[in-house]
Scaffold this motif. Structure first.
Motif, PDB file in Angstrom:
ATOM      1  N   VAL A   1      39.914 -20.533 -68.781  1.00  0.00           N
ATOM      2  CA  VAL A   1      39.359 -19.770 -68.081  1.00  0.00           C
ATOM      3  C   VAL A   1      40.266 -18.295 -68.189  1.00  0.00           C
ATOM      4  O   VAL A   1      41.502 -18.377 -67.573  1.00  0.00           O
ATOM      5  CB  VAL A   1      39.106 -19.852 -66.482  1.00  0.00           C
ATOM      6  N   ALA A   2      39.817 -17.310 -68.788  1.00  0.00           N
ATOM      7  CA  ALA A   2      40.700 -16.034 -69.045  1.00  0.00           C
ATOM      8  C   ALA A   2      40.619 -15.119 -68.003  1.00  0.00           C
ATOM      9  O   ALA A   2      39.726 -14.779 -67.231  1.00  0.00           O
ATOM     10  CB  ALA A   2      40.192 -15.106 -70.412  1.00  0.00           C
ATOM     11  N   LEU A   3      41.756 -14.955 -67.318  1.00  0.00           N
ATOM     12  CA  LEU A   3      42.196 -14.089 -66.222  1.00  0.00           C
ATOM     13  C   LEU A   3      43.088 -13.064 -66.351  1.00  0.00           C
ATOM     14  O   LEU A   3      44.158 -12.942 -67.167  1.00  0.00           O
ATOM     15  CB  LEU A   3      42.690 -15.034 -65.240  1.00  0.00           C
ATOM     16  N   THR A   4      42.729 -11.825 -65.669  1.00  0.00           N
ATOM     17  CA  THR A   4      43.903 -10.824 -65.747  1.00  0.00           C
ATOM     18  C   THR A   4      45.217 -11.338 -64.908  1.00  0.00           C
ATOM     19  O   THR A   4      44.807 -12.118 -64.343  1.00  0.00           O
ATOM     20  CB  THR A   4      43.235  -9.672 -65.150  1.00  0.00           C
ATOM     21  N   VAL A   5      46.201 -10.573 -65.017  1.00  0.00           N
ATOM     22  CA  VAL A   5      47.589 -10.858 -64.407  1.00  0.00           C
ATOM     23  C   VAL A   5      47.296 -10.842 -62.936  1.00  0.00           C
ATOM     24  O   VAL A   5      47.743 -11.837 -62.262  1.00  0.00           O
ATOM     25  CB  VAL A   5      48.493  -9.965 -64.651  1.00  0.00           C
ATOM     26  N   THR A   6      46.570  -9.922 -62.078  1.00  0.00           N
ATOM     27  CA  THR A   6      46.176  -9.895 -60.809  1.00  0.00           C
ATOM     28  C   THR A   6      45.414 -11.067 -60.288  1.00  0.00           C
ATOM     29  O   THR A   6      45.655 -11.634 -59.195  1.00  0.00           O
ATOM     30  CB  THR A   6      45.732  -8.328 -60.554  1.00  0.00           C
ATOM     31  N   GLU A   7      44.406 -11.134 -61.193  1.00  0.00           N
ATOM     32  CA  GLU A   7      43.507 -12.383 -60.807  1.00  0.00           C
ATOM     33  C   GLU A   7      44.315 -13.663 -60.649  1.00  0.00           C
ATOM     34  O   GLU A   7      44.181 -14.792 -59.837  1.00  0.00           O
ATOM     35  CB  GLU A   7      42.282 -12.356 -61.695  1.00  0.00           C
ATOM     36  N   PHE A   8      45.002 -13.820 -61.646  1.00  0.00           N
ATOM     37  CA  PHE A   8      45.712 -15.067 -61.791  1.00  0.00           C
ATOM     38  C   PHE A   8      46.820 -15.260 -60.618  1.00  0.00           C
ATOM     39  O   PHE A   8      47.063 -16.312 -59.962  1.00  0.00           O
ATOM     40  CB  PHE A   8      46.563 -15.098 -63.246  1.00  0.00           C
ATOM     41  N   ALA A   9      47.360 -14.185 -60.268  1.00  0.00           N
ATOM     42  CA  ALA A   9      48.346 -14.058 -59.040  1.00  0.00           C
ATOM     43  C   ALA A   9      47.426 -14.274 -57.675  1.00  0.00           C
ATOM     44  O   ALA A   9      48.394 -15.126 -56.926  1.00  0.00           O
ATOM     45  CB  ALA A   9      49.094 -12.785 -59.179  1.00  0.00           C
ATOM     46  N   ILE A  10      46.400 -13.903 -57.618  1.00  0.00           N
ATOM     47  CA  ILE A  10      45.750 -14.060 -56.455  1.00  0.00           C
ATOM     48  C   ILE A  10      45.402 -15.582 -56.411  1.00  0.00           C
ATOM     49  O   ILE A  10      45.572 -16.408 -55.372  1.00  0.00           O
ATOM     50  CB  ILE A  10      44.548 -13.237 -56.430  1.00  0.00           C
ATOM     51  N   LEU A  11      44.727 -16.117 -57.393  1.00  0.00           N
ATOM     52  CA  LEU A  11      44.600 -17.407 -57.358  1.00  0.00           C
ATOM     53  C   LEU A  11      45.903 -18.483 -57.378  1.00  0.00           C
ATOM     54  O   LEU A  11      45.593 -19.431 -56.531  1.00  0.00           O
ATOM     55  CB  LEU A  11      43.724 -17.735 -58.707  1.00  0.00           C
ATOM     56  N   ARG A  12      46.650 -18.040 -57.740  1.00  0.00           N
ATOM     57  CA  ARG A  12      47.997 -19.024 -57.684  1.00  0.00           C
ATOM     58  C   ARG A  12      48.522 -18.969 -55.964  1.00  0.00           C
ATOM     59  O   ARG A  12      48.900 -20.031 -55.457  1.00  0.00           O
ATOM     60  CB  ARG A  12      49.145 -18.329 -58.714  1.00  0.00           C
ATOM     61  N   THR A  13      48.398 -17.716 -55.526  1.00  0.00           N
ATOM     62  CA  THR A  13      48.866 -17.504 -54.107  1.00  0.00           C
ATOM     63  C   THR A  13      47.948 -18.492 -53.204  1.00  0.00           C
ATOM     64  O   THR A  13      48.716 -19.167 -52.497  1.00  0.00           O
ATOM     65  CB  THR A  13      48.729 -15.979 -53.637  1.00  0.00           C
ATOM     66  N   LEU A  14      46.606 -18.620 -53.483  1.00  0.00           N
ATOM     67  CA  LEU A  14      45.767 -19.386 -52.664  1.00  0.00           C
ATOM     68  C   LEU A  14      46.063 -20.729 -52.949  1.00  0.00           C
ATOM     69  O   LEU A  14      46.065 -21.727 -52.099  1.00  0.00           O
ATOM     70  CB  LEU A  14      44.389 -19.121 -52.926  1.00  0.00           C
ATOM     71  N   ALA A  15      46.028 -21.269 -54.373  1.00  0.00           N
ATOM     72  CA  ALA A  15      46.105 -22.678 -54.668  1.00  0.00           C
ATOM     73  C   ALA A  15      47.637 -23.275 -54.289  1.00  0.00           C
ATOM     74  O   ALA A  15      47.561 -24.455 -54.154  1.00  0.00           O
ATOM     75  CB  ALA A  15      45.950 -22.987 -56.143  1.00  0.00           C
ATOM     76  N   ALA A  16      48.636 -22.329 -54.255  1.00  0.00           N
ATOM     77  CA  ALA A  16      49.996 -22.853 -53.859  1.00  0.00           C
ATOM     78  C   ALA A  16      50.067 -23.411 -52.356  1.00  0.00           C
ATOM     79  O   ALA A  16      50.728 -24.423 -51.966  1.00  0.00           O
ATOM     80  CB  ALA A  16      51.026 -21.950 -54.158  1.00  0.00           C
ATOM     81  N   MET A  17      48.987 -23.079 -51.501  1.00  0.00           N
ATOM     82  CA  MET A  17      48.940 -23.234 -50.125  1.00  0.00           C
ATOM     83  C   MET A  17      47.545 -23.537 -49.730  1.00  0.00           C
ATOM     84  O   MET A  17      46.896 -22.585 -48.946  1.00  0.00           O
ATOM     85  CB  MET A  17      49.900 -22.285 -49.251  1.00  0.00           C
ATOM     86  N   PRO A  18      47.151 -24.766 -50.073  1.00  0.00           N
ATOM     87  CA  PRO A  18      45.662 -24.849 -49.978  1.00  0.00           C
ATOM     88  C   PRO A  18      45.225 -24.846 -48.510  1.00  0.00           C
ATOM     89  O   PRO A  18      43.952 -24.902 -48.427  1.00  0.00           O
ATOM     90  CB  PRO A  18      45.555 -26.336 -50.722  1.00  0.00           C
ATOM     91  N   SER A  19      45.907 -25.425 -47.531  1.00  0.00           N
ATOM     92  CA  SER A  19      45.482 -25.362 -46.224  1.00  0.00           C
ATOM     93  C   SER A  19      45.535 -24.100 -45.481  1.00  0.00           C
ATOM     94  O   SER A  19      45.107 -24.019 -44.196  1.00  0.00           O
ATOM     95  CB  SER A  19      46.220 -26.188 -45.397  1.00  0.00           C
ATOM     96  N   LYS A  20      46.352 -22.939 -45.989  1.00  0.00           N
ATOM     97  CA  LYS A  20      46.087 -21.644 -45.469  1.00  0.00           C
ATOM     98  C   LYS A  20      45.081 -20.874 -45.864  1.00  0.00           C
ATOM     99  O   LYS A  20      44.778 -20.662 -46.723  1.00  0.00           O
ATOM    100  CB  LYS A  20      47.560 -21.175 -45.969  1.00  0.00           C
ATOM    101  N   VAL A  21      44.717 -20.132 -44.869  1.00  0.00           N
ATOM    102  CA  VAL A  21      43.813 -18.969 -44.872  1.00  0.00           C
ATOM    103  C   VAL A  21      44.509 -17.678 -45.143  1.00  0.00           C
ATOM    104  O   VAL A  21      45.271 -17.065 -44.032  1.00  0.00           O
ATOM    105  CB  VAL A  21      42.837 -18.845 -43.621  1.00  0.00           C
ATOM    106  N   PHE A  22      44.498 -17.041 -46.137  1.00  0.00           N
ATOM    107  CA  PHE A  22      45.018 -15.735 -46.464  1.00  0.00           C
ATOM    108  C   PHE A  22      44.382 -14.456 -45.775  1.00  0.00           C
ATOM    109  O   PHE A  22      43.237 -14.431 -46.368  1.00  0.00           O
ATOM    110  CB  PHE A  22      45.729 -15.679 -47.829  1.00  0.00           C
ATOM    111  N   SER A  23      44.984 -13.818 -45.301  1.00  0.00           N
ATOM    112  CA  SER A  23      44.356 -12.196 -44.852  1.00  0.00           C
ATOM    113  C   SER A  23      44.187 -11.370 -46.131  1.00  0.00           C
ATOM    114  O   SER A  23      45.233 -11.758 -46.938  1.00  0.00           O
ATOM    115  CB  SER A  23      44.837 -11.615 -43.876  1.00  0.00           C
TER     116      SER A  23
END
Length: 232
Positions: A155-177
């Motif tokens: 799935v082709a992502l921009t740098v920022t899209e990848f960074a957001i997804l990586r942030t969420l996936a690295a801590m799957p139990s956390k809800v990020f504001s």
């Protein structure tokens, strides 16, 4: 090795200011005065990042971005002379990684450029301590290659899209504001808007939906976002 930045703006004074500021930060620069020249320079030199003005003669920055996104995923920082939220969101939805509105401080542009370059070259501590690939359900993220897959399909992502997804996936139990996501991506103090984060999340959902992913990111009303089950 110094990174190379392509500066695209039809105003030679703005190009001169940015080239000087970027050079002081230790970055190599090349210039283009319009959209057609920008495409030619990008194809010849393969810059590490493009600072791209939206309003230009012959071919505007929006069309340049569309064409570049059809050829690769070079990071793009938009410059806009209109302080208009719609223009900003449009830029992000086209695949730009960030934006700055005119008039701007050259130091701010340099700071944004360096933040994007760090995201391209760096890995967060939690990924460095873990295996190279980050997996969550059918989602696989390769932090070293900045590549995302869903069920084995790229799935082709921009740098920022990848960074957001990586942030969420690295801590799957956390809800990020939204503020927490901005801080993770850029560090505190950058004046980004909640709507920018919402636009990136909307783009992520749309891209993965095309691969059959309907539960990529959950919205927690009044709080923020967390990674979904991802088919797991």
């Amino acid at each position: 090795m110094p990174r190379t930045i392509l500066v695209v703006d039809d105003d030679p004074h703005i190009r001169q200011l940015l080239v000087f500021a970027l050079a002081k930060a230790g970055l190599n620069t090349i210039e283009a005065e319009d959209g057609e020249a920008a495409l030619a320079q990008a194809r010849v030199h393969g810059p590490d990042l493009i600072v791209l003005d939206i309003n230009m003669p012959r071919m505007d920055g929006i069309e340049v971005c569309r064409r570049l996104r059809g050829e690769g995923d070079v990071p793009i920082l938009f410059l806009s002379s209109r302080d208009d939220e719609i223009d900003r969101i449009l830029g992000i939805e086209l695949g730009a990684d960030d934006y700055v509105t005119k008039p701007f401080s050259p130091r701010e542009v340099v700071a944004r450029v360096m933040a994007i370059l760090r995201r391209v070259s760096g890995r967060p501590p939690e990924v460095e301590r873990a295996a190279t690939a980050l997996r969550h359900g059918r989602l696989t993220l390769d932090p070293e290659g900045w590549q995302a897959q869903w069920g084995g399909e790229a799935v082709a992502l921009t740098v920022t899209e990848f960074a957001i997804l990586r942030t969420l996936a690295a801590m799957p139990s956390k809800v990020f504001s939204r503020d927490a996501i901005i801080d993770r991506l850029r560090g505190p103090g950058f004046a980004l808007t909640d709507r920018t984060i919402d636009s990136h999340v909307r783009n992520l959902r749309a891209k993965f939906a095309g691969h059959g992913a309907e539960d990529l990111i959950e919205t927690r009303p009044g709080i923020g976002y967390r990674i979904g089950a991802c088919g797991g």
